[in-house]
Design an enzyme around this catalytic site. Structure first.
Site, PDB file in Angstrom:
ATOM      1  N   ARG A 105       0.867  -1.186   0.000  1.00 16.63           N
ATOM      2  CA  ARG A 105       0.000   0.000   0.000  1.00 16.63           C
ATOM      3  C   ARG A 105       0.897   1.228   0.000  1.00 16.63           C
ATOM      4  O   ARG A 105       1.858   1.303   0.771  1.00 16.63           O
ATOM      5  CB  ARG A 105      -0.903   0.012   1.234  1.00 16.63           C
ATOM      6  CG  ARG A 105      -1.623   1.338   1.410  1.00 16.63           C
ATOM      7  CD  ARG A 105      -2.660   1.307   2.492  1.00 16.63           C
ATOM      8  NE  ARG A 105      -3.848   0.590   2.067  1.00 16.63           N
ATOM      9  CZ  ARG A 105      -5.017   0.628   2.716  1.00 16.63           C
ATOM     10  NH1 ARG A 105      -5.130   1.327   3.819  1.00 16.63           N
ATOM     11  NH2 ARG A 105      -6.049  -0.036   2.262  1.00 16.63           N
ATOM     12  N   HIS A 133      -7.759  -0.461  -5.589  1.00 15.23           N
ATOM     13  CA  HIS A 133      -7.746  -1.259  -4.364  1.00 15.23           C
ATOM     14  C   HIS A 133      -8.505  -2.546  -4.696  1.00 15.23           C
ATOM     15  O   HIS A 133      -9.639  -2.749  -4.261  1.00 15.23           O
ATOM     16  CB  HIS A 133      -8.443  -0.461  -3.260  1.00 15.23           C
ATOM     17  CG  HIS A 133      -8.291  -1.015  -1.877  1.00 15.23           C
ATOM     18  ND1 HIS A 133      -7.706  -2.236  -1.614  1.00 15.23           N
ATOM     19  CD2 HIS A 133      -8.669  -0.507  -0.676  1.00 15.23           C
ATOM     20  CE1 HIS A 133      -7.739  -2.446  -0.300  1.00 15.23           C
ATOM     21  NE2 HIS A 133      -8.312  -1.413   0.284  1.00 15.23           N
TER      22      HIS A 133
HETATM   23  C1  NCD Z   1     -10.102   2.434   2.136  1.00 15.23           C
HETATM   24  C2  NCD Z   1      -8.706   2.713   1.637  1.00 15.23           C
HETATM   25  O1  NCD Z   1      -7.749   2.801   2.391  1.00 15.23           O
HETATM   26  O2  NCD Z   1      -8.609   2.811   0.423  1.00 15.23           O
HETATM   27  N1  NCD Z   1     -10.170   1.658   3.252  1.00 15.23           N
HETATM   28  C3  NCD Z   1     -10.004   0.294   3.165  1.00 15.23           C
HETATM   29  O3  NCD Z   1      -9.009  -0.187   2.671  1.00 15.23           O
HETATM   30  N2  NCD Z   1     -10.997  -0.476   3.617  1.00 15.23           N
HETATM   31  C4  NCD Z   1     -11.010   3.577   2.082  1.00 15.23           C
HETATM   32  C5  NCD Z   1     -10.695   4.799   2.898  1.00 15.23           C
HETATM   33  O4  NCD Z   1      -9.616   4.981   3.426  1.00 15.23           O
HETATM   34  O5  NCD Z   1     -11.598   5.631   2.977  1.00 15.23           O
END
Ligand code: NCD
Length: 308
Positions: A105, A133
């Protein structure tokens, strides 16, 4: 499945179905006394998170452990990144330890592609900037299928900060690949500058959209990605685009409410709406583990296609 999971486009409808089908068997295993299977014994999965995360990182690590893989967590704040080490050197260092998968990430779009280029491991995109994602989209498809019997033909509204949302991008690709109709609902300032090529309908009127949908999917305002004031105030946003109790009453009886988390209760979703029986937010989290098990198994398991 190809060697990496960087975008929903790597999968197509067939690949998505393959993941969802395999996830069914991991959900089944999760109900047993011992939820662990030996499928990935001897494999190592490392999470390389340059951005904050609660559910995604824990979910991947739980998924890897349930498959008996070893896990390593890389924490930017306590690593040599603080000493100025480049991303490339960090990736090559991790790779040299003989890991099998890197779950990455990063705040910048395209980093997982770079990591895939620099390393010999399978790479899974756990969120890159505003870009994608993919495992979130897969677990959302799984949850819709579980609750509504399928994704094809469903009308799904994605509401909120589309502009900065990697979840919106992956979900639009996945939902439409499986044959859903997607409407995005947002103030003009929270839409991307161009929607050319996006297979969606756009609306600025949530009240008019809600009675027509099977799924309302709410997004968090990504304040950390906003470089300018795009909204008069959070209160004004809630007044026009928040899923308040009164708005939730406009939904059809069997419609469901979704959110990827983390929620800002009282902003995009009223606190009590998040806890209604029609809200499947905790099911999304639970399904995330099985779906990520399926992804890890397809990439690393005995049948996975490995590069020479
Ligand atoms: C999201 C992200 O980090 O992209 N959360 C997640 O992974 N469940 C959405 C967000 O941060 O609003």
């Amino acid at each position: 499945m190809s060697r990496h999971l960087l975008s929903i486009d790597d999968l197509g409808a067939e690949g998505i179905e393959e993941v969802l089908k395999l996830a069914d068997s991991f959900v089944e295993v999760s109900h047993r006394d011992i939820a662990r299977v030996p499928a990935l014994r001897g494999k190592t999965v490392v999470s390389l998170f340059y951005e904050d995360s609660t559910r995604t990182r824990l979910s991947f690590e739980t998924a890897a452990r349930r498959l008996s893989a070893d896990t390593m967590t890389f924490s930017v704040s306590t690593s040599s990144v603080k000493k100025g080490e480049s991303l490339r050197d960090t990736v090559q260092t991790i790779d040299a330890m003989g890991v099998d998968a890197i779950v990455v990430r990063h705040r910048s779009a395209g980093v997982p592609h770079q990591v895939a280029h620099w390393s010999t491991s399978a790479v899974i995109n756990a969120g890159d900037g505003w870009h994608e994602h993919p495992t979130q989209a897969l677990l959302d498809c799984y949850t819709i299928r579980q609750r509504l019997g399928g994704v094809a033909g469903k009308h799904i509204a994605i509401v909120g900060d589309i502009k900065h949302s990697r979840v919106a991008r992956s979900n639009i690709l996945a939902f439409t690949a499986l044959g859903a109709d997607v409407t995005i609902v947002a103030p003009p300032t929270l839409l991307p500058p161009s929607l050319a090529g996006w297979p969606v309908t756009v609306s600025h009127d949530l009240d008019a959209v809600l009675p027509k949908v099977d799924v309302v999917y709410l997004l968090r305002l990504q304040n950390e990605r906003m470089t300018e004031a795009l909204l008069p105030s959070a209160r004004e946003y809630t007044a026009r685009y928040g899923l308040t109790r009164a708005r939730a009453a406009l939904l059809a009886d069997d419609a469901i409410v979704m959110h990827p988390g983390p929620m800002n209760r009282g902003v995009e979703i009223a606190a009590e709406v998040a806890d209604l029986p029609s809200s499947v937010i905790t099911q999304q989290v639970a399904n995330g583990v099985a779906v990520r098990q399926a992804v890890l198994f397809l990439l690393l398991g005995s049948g996975a296609s490995r590069a020479a």
